[in-house]
Scaffold this active site. Sequence first.
Site, mmCIF file in Angstrom:
data_model
loop_
_atom_site.group_PDB
_atom_site.id
_atom_site.type_symbol
_atom_site.label_atom_id
_atom_site.label_comp_id
_atom_site.label_asym_id
_atom_site.label_seq_id
_atom_site.Cartn_x
_atom_site.Cartn_y
_atom_site.Cartn_z
ATOM 1 N N ASP A 64 0.813 -1.621 -0.371
ATOM 2 C CA ASP A 64 -0.440 -0.045 -0.115
ATOM 3 C C ASP A 64 1.111 0.799 -0.070
ATOM 4 O O ASP A 64 1.854 1.663 1.176
ATOM 5 C CB ASP A 64 -0.692 -0.595 0.955
ATOM 6 N N SER A 143 -4.309 12.988 -14.942
ATOM 7 C CA SER A 143 -5.193 13.015 -15.509
ATOM 8 C C SER A 143 -5.709 14.562 -16.195
ATOM 9 O O SER A 143 -5.213 15.338 -15.581
ATOM 10 C CB SER A 143 -6.475 12.378 -14.700
ATOM 11 N N TYR A 157 -10.795 14.282 -6.691
ATOM 12 C CA TYR A 157 -9.933 14.020 -7.573
ATOM 13 C C TYR A 157 -9.513 14.863 -8.240
ATOM 14 O O TYR A 157 -7.725 14.474 -9.009
ATOM 15 C CB TYR A 157 -10.873 12.726 -8.336
ATOM 16 N N LYS A 161 -5.091 15.405 -8.922
ATOM 17 C CA LYS A 161 -4.512 15.179 -10.370
ATOM 18 C C LYS A 161 -3.853 16.730 -10.697
ATOM 19 O O LYS A 161 -2.735 16.580 -11.156
ATOM 20 C CB LYS A 161 -5.755 15.043 -11.199
HETATM 21 N N1 LIG Z 1 -9.512 5.651 -16.015
HETATM 22 C C1 LIG Z 1 -9.748 6.652 -16.606
HETATM 23 O O1 LIG Z 1 -10.342 6.580 -17.119
HETATM 24 C C2 LIG Z 1 -8.315 7.771 -15.936
HETATM 25 C C3 LIG Z 1 -8.351 8.358 -16.986
HETATM 26 C C4 LIG Z 1 -7.203 9.687 -16.610
HETATM 27 C C5 LIG Z 1 -6.301 9.073 -15.110
HETATM 28 N N2 LIG Z 1 -6.090 7.924 -14.866
HETATM 29 C C6 LIG Z 1 -5.089 7.345 -14.106
HETATM 30 O O2 LIG Z 1 -4.831 6.808 -13.903
HETATM 31 C C7 LIG Z 1 -3.724 5.501 -13.410
HETATM 32 C C8 LIG Z 1 -4.773 4.364 -13.527
HETATM 33 O O3 LIG Z 1 -5.403 3.971 -13.219
HETATM 34 P P1 LIG Z 1 -7.035 2.811 -13.711
HETATM 35 O O4 LIG Z 1 -7.848 3.536 -13.996
HETATM 36 O O5 LIG Z 1 -6.603 2.160 -14.525
HETATM 37 O O6 LIG Z 1 -7.395 2.640 -12.395
HETATM 38 P P2 LIG Z 1 -7.769 0.827 -11.397
HETATM 39 O O7 LIG Z 1 -8.298 1.555 -10.434
HETATM 40 O O8 LIG Z 1 -8.211 0.086 -12.234
HETATM 41 O O9 LIG Z 1 -6.382 0.401 -11.567
HETATM 42 C C9 LIG Z 1 -6.040 1.427 -9.980
HETATM 43 C C10 LIG Z 1 -4.840 0.115 -9.293
HETATM 44 O O10 LIG Z 1 -3.944 0.584 -8.402
HETATM 45 C C11 LIG Z 1 -4.054 -0.230 -7.032
HETATM 46 N N3 LIG Z 1 -3.494 0.511 -6.010
HETATM 47 C C12 LIG Z 1 -5.082 2.083 -5.625
HETATM 48 N N4 LIG Z 1 -4.639 2.001 -4.345
HETATM 49 C C13 LIG Z 1 -3.385 1.760 -4.134
HETATM 50 C C14 LIG Z 1 -2.605 1.281 -2.500
HETATM 51 N N5 LIG Z 1 -2.836 2.638 -2.103
HETATM 52 N N6 LIG Z 1 -1.346 0.798 -2.999
HETATM 53 C C15 LIG Z 1 -1.204 0.220 -3.816
HETATM 54 N N7 LIG Z 1 -1.826 -0.324 -5.246
HETATM 55 C C16 LIG Z 1 -3.103 0.911 -5.379
HETATM 56 C C17 LIG Z 1 -5.132 -0.718 -6.971
HETATM 57 O O11 LIG Z 1 -5.918 -1.783 -6.722
HETATM 58 C C18 LIG Z 1 -5.630 -0.995 -9.102
HETATM 59 O O12 LIG Z 1 -5.041 -1.913 -9.282
HETATM 60 C C19 LIG Z 1 -4.371 6.456 -11.914
HETATM 61 O O13 LIG Z 1 -3.598 6.864 -11.687
HETATM 62 C C20 LIG Z 1 -5.385 7.181 -12.590
HETATM 63 O O14 LIG Z 1 -5.946 8.473 -12.068
HETATM 64 C C21 LIG Z 1 -7.251 7.156 -15.320
#
Ligand SMILES: NC(=O)c1ccc[n+]([C@@H]2O[C@H](COP(=O)([O-])OP(=O)(O)OC[C@H]3O[C@@H](n4cnc5c(N)ncnc54)[C@H](O)[C@@H]3O)[C@@H](O)[C@H]2O)c1
Length: 261
Positions: A64, A143, A157, A161
């Site tokens: 974590d 993001s 959020y 970001k």
């Molecule tokens: N999905 C989107 O549309 C989108 C858009 C812009 C930015 N993002 C960013 O991209 C990144 C990945 O997003 P995603 O959509 O793949 O998310 P997701 O929720 O599908 O995956 C995130 C992963 O991070 C892990 N995680 C969360 N908190 C944690 C912690 N405290 N310690 C260790 N692991 C932890 C989770 O277990 C998960 O496996 C994030 O930073 C998100 O904000 C996503």
Amino acid sequence: MEGSVTDQVAIITGGGQGIGRAIALRLARDGMHVVVVDRQGAQAEAVADEVRTRGRQALALAIDVTLADARQVMLDATLERFGRLDVLVNNAAMQRAALPSDVTEEHWDALMNVNAKAVFFCCQVALRHMAAHHSGRIVNIASIAGKLASTIYHPIYNVSKAAVIAMTKTLALAYALEGIRINAVCPGVVDTPMQDIVDQEFARITGKSPAEIRAERVARIPMGRIEQPEEVAALVSFLVGPDSGYITGEAFNVSGGILAG
Ligand SMILES: NC(=O)c1ccc[n+]([C@@H]2O[C@H](COP(=O)([O-])OP(=O)(O)OC[C@H]3O[C@@H](n4cnc5c(N)ncnc54)[C@H](O)[C@@H]3O)[C@@H](O)[C@H]2O)c1
């Protein structure tokens, strides 16, 4: 000039699914060995196995990133296994929706703790090592929500970001002369488990169905389709590779044109 990334070592936080998984597999394809960090240990192990089937070495760490001791373990275990750290990708984050008037301090703390504070301190722990070796690259996954209020439904959020973009620029300046490059990537609407949670949470607030929410969000994308995790990973690959050797302190959009209009 920076050289080939072959046999270099990358840590990817939140590498157990979604964008983090795609980044892990892409950097493995590029020739790197990968440390998959995720609080979901079984998923980190599954992605590490996928890396190994692609012929690269992998280490899965059930960590974590909000815990200081665990961040130190992340670095120490990487150095113990591989003897080096070249790249850190801060990708782990969480999503939670609420109208601005409904945000609680607990909501603020939970989101900022993972999405901003942990990113800064993961950078700090990696930079101590990278600075001693006068090389390294960090990519922070921010993001487009850090650049514009894409929605009123996840205000904290958005704040988290923006913080990632700000710390990326500050750290890039602080370490530019050390030979360390630090950039941010700003995805748009990416097809991942997090996006499914966004749709469900917005549906809860608006009374619409998750499918309606998804359709409305995709309709606002100039390229007319949702983004794939591999399209984010391709930009990360460029930013950790030698072709971006003169780029630091930037926050690049990969969003199908959302910020163009
Ligand atoms: N999905 C989107 O549309 C989108 C858009 C812009 C930015 N993002 C960013 O991209 C990144 C990945 O997003 P995603 O959509 O793949 O998310 P997701 O929720 O599908 O995956 C995130 C992963 O991070 C892990 N995680 C969360 N908190 C944690 C912690 N405290 N310690 C260790 N692991 C932890 C989770 O277990 C998960 O496996 C994030 O930073 C998100 O904000 C996503």
